[in-house]
Design a protein around this motif. Structure first.
Motif, mmCIF file in Angstrom:
data_model
loop_
_atom_site.group_PDB
_atom_site.id
_atom_site.type_symbol
_atom_site.label_atom_id
_atom_site.label_comp_id
_atom_site.label_asym_id
_atom_site.label_seq_id
_atom_site.Cartn_x
_atom_site.Cartn_y
_atom_site.Cartn_z
ATOM 1 N N ASN A 2 -2.951 41.394 30.950
ATOM 2 C CA ASN A 2 -2.816 40.372 29.916
ATOM 3 C C ASN A 2 -3.171 40.975 28.567
ATOM 4 O O ASN A 2 -4.316 41.398 28.338
ATOM 5 N N THR A 3 -2.178 41.035 27.688
ATOM 6 C CA THR A 3 -2.373 41.685 26.395
ATOM 7 C C THR A 3 -2.043 40.727 25.255
ATOM 8 O O THR A 3 -0.994 40.075 25.265
ATOM 9 N N LEU A 4 -2.952 40.638 24.287
ATOM 10 C CA LEU A 4 -2.722 39.847 23.085
ATOM 11 C C LEU A 4 -2.350 40.760 21.930
ATOM 12 O O LEU A 4 -2.856 41.896 21.830
ATOM 13 N N THR A 5 -1.468 40.290 21.062
ATOM 14 C CA THR A 5 -1.223 40.950 19.784
ATOM 15 C C THR A 5 -1.984 40.176 18.730
ATOM 16 O O THR A 5 -1.740 38.988 18.519
ATOM 17 N N LEU A 6 -2.934 40.838 18.088
ATOM 18 C CA LEU A 6 -3.812 40.186 17.115
ATOM 19 C C LEU A 6 -3.583 40.764 15.726
ATOM 20 O O LEU A 6 -3.272 41.948 15.564
ATOM 21 N N GLU A 36 -3.188 35.159 16.014
ATOM 22 C CA GLU A 36 -1.941 35.596 16.645
ATOM 23 C C GLU A 36 -0.736 35.232 15.779
ATOM 24 O O GLU A 36 0.399 35.576 16.127
ATOM 25 N N THR A 58 -3.648 45.467 19.533
ATOM 26 C CA THR A 58 -3.429 44.916 20.868
ATOM 27 C C THR A 58 -4.783 44.825 21.554
ATOM 28 O O THR A 58 -5.680 45.651 21.297
ATOM 29 N N THR A 61 -7.016 41.621 27.714
ATOM 30 C CA THR A 61 -8.026 40.598 27.985
ATOM 31 C C THR A 61 -8.409 40.513 29.464
ATOM 32 O O THR A 61 -9.151 39.607 29.852
ATOM 33 N N ASN A 68 -11.876 28.810 24.733
ATOM 34 C CA ASN A 68 -10.764 28.297 23.940
ATOM 35 C C ASN A 68 -11.078 26.857 23.533
ATOM 36 O O ASN A 68 -10.964 25.931 24.336
ATOM 37 N N ILE A 118 -11.573 31.282 20.759
ATOM 38 C CA ILE A 118 -10.362 30.818 20.074
ATOM 39 C C ILE A 118 -10.655 29.430 19.519
ATOM 40 O O ILE A 118 -11.094 28.539 20.255
ATOM 41 N N THR A 156 -8.705 33.978 16.595
ATOM 42 C CA THR A 156 -9.213 34.602 17.807
ATOM 43 C C THR A 156 -10.312 35.560 17.383
ATOM 44 O O THR A 156 -10.068 36.470 16.584
#
Length: 232
Positions: A2-6, A36, A58, A61, A68, A118, A156
């Motif tokens: 699971n990858t977030l782009t921040l 995000e 990136t 997580t 959240n 979040i 985030t």
């Protein structure tokens, strides 16, 4: 995985974010504040009417514990309680001072075991909502509605060393103040207009709840009267 782009709007390029360099009096305490949403990051980068940068990262997580506040199980009161705990408020009345202590005790979420938070970003307009509520001049329904009408940006926030070890810098792009500062101002203006509109209407809310009601009735997070207003 699971990858977030921040994205992080800043007046500088930040290739290696550091936990200890964060301000402990930000919305959710010390941490690295990102979003995000690219347009939000661009506006935040140019909020001082300067040409600055949007840093992109990136974040894996996997194994992270995430709080959240916008997931539907938390309310605006949980958000305000964390603001009261971390931000510096100029509280002028005994009601507001008592409200700060009560909300922190009964509505603040313990964030010590989390890696990421979040939640809403409290720009000036939204910080004013929180102040007005604890000063007993803005009722709960108006507070909740004004926040949703104004659409504050979600941020985030990395708050643990574990999270900082996993964030990876991708690049940095310039943000043009002539494009994004007017958008920042427009968003803030809309939020202030929402606030004024809801404040004007609040006199008619006979069945609403003010902070003084919460204090007098010793309402807690799961009180049905609070839930009725926040989820109607």
């Amino acid at each position: 995985m699971n990858t977030l782009t921040l994205l992080h709007g800043s007046d500088q390029i930040v290739e290696m974010p550091q936990l200890l360099s964060g301000n402990e009096h930000n919305d959710y305490g010390r941490g690295f504040y990102c979003t995000e949403l690219r347009d939000m990051a661009q506006e935040w980068a140019c909020k001082n009417n300067t040409d600055d940068f949007v840093n992109q990262y990136t974040l894996n997580t996997d194994g992270m514990k995430i709080l959240n506040l916008s997931d539907g199980t938390h309310t605006v009161l949980n958000w305000i309680a964390l603001l009261l705990k971390n931000r510096t408020f100029k509280l002028t009345s005994s009601i507001a001072i008592d409200a700060r202590e009560y909300l922190i005790e009964h509505f603040a979420v313990n964030t010590s075991s989390y890696d990421i938070i979040i939640g809403y970003r409290a720009d000036d307009s939204y910080f004013q909502y929180a102040e007005s509520f604890v000063e007993n001049t803005l009722p709960l329904r108006s507070l909740n509605k004004a926040l949703h009408l104004g659409k504050p940006g979600l941020q985030t926030v990395l708050i643990s060393e574990k999270a900082f070890q996993k964030i990876k810098f991708v690049n940095a792009e310039p943000a043009d103040k002539t494009v994004f500062y007017p958008k920042f101002v427009a968003r803030d203006t809309k939020a202030r207009q929402s606030y004024k509109s809801e404040t004007a209407k609040s006199r008619a809310y006979r069945d609403d709840i003010f902070i003084l009601d919460i204090l007098r009735e010793e309402m807690k997070n799961d009180d049905p009267r609070i839930q009725r207003i926040l989820f109607e």
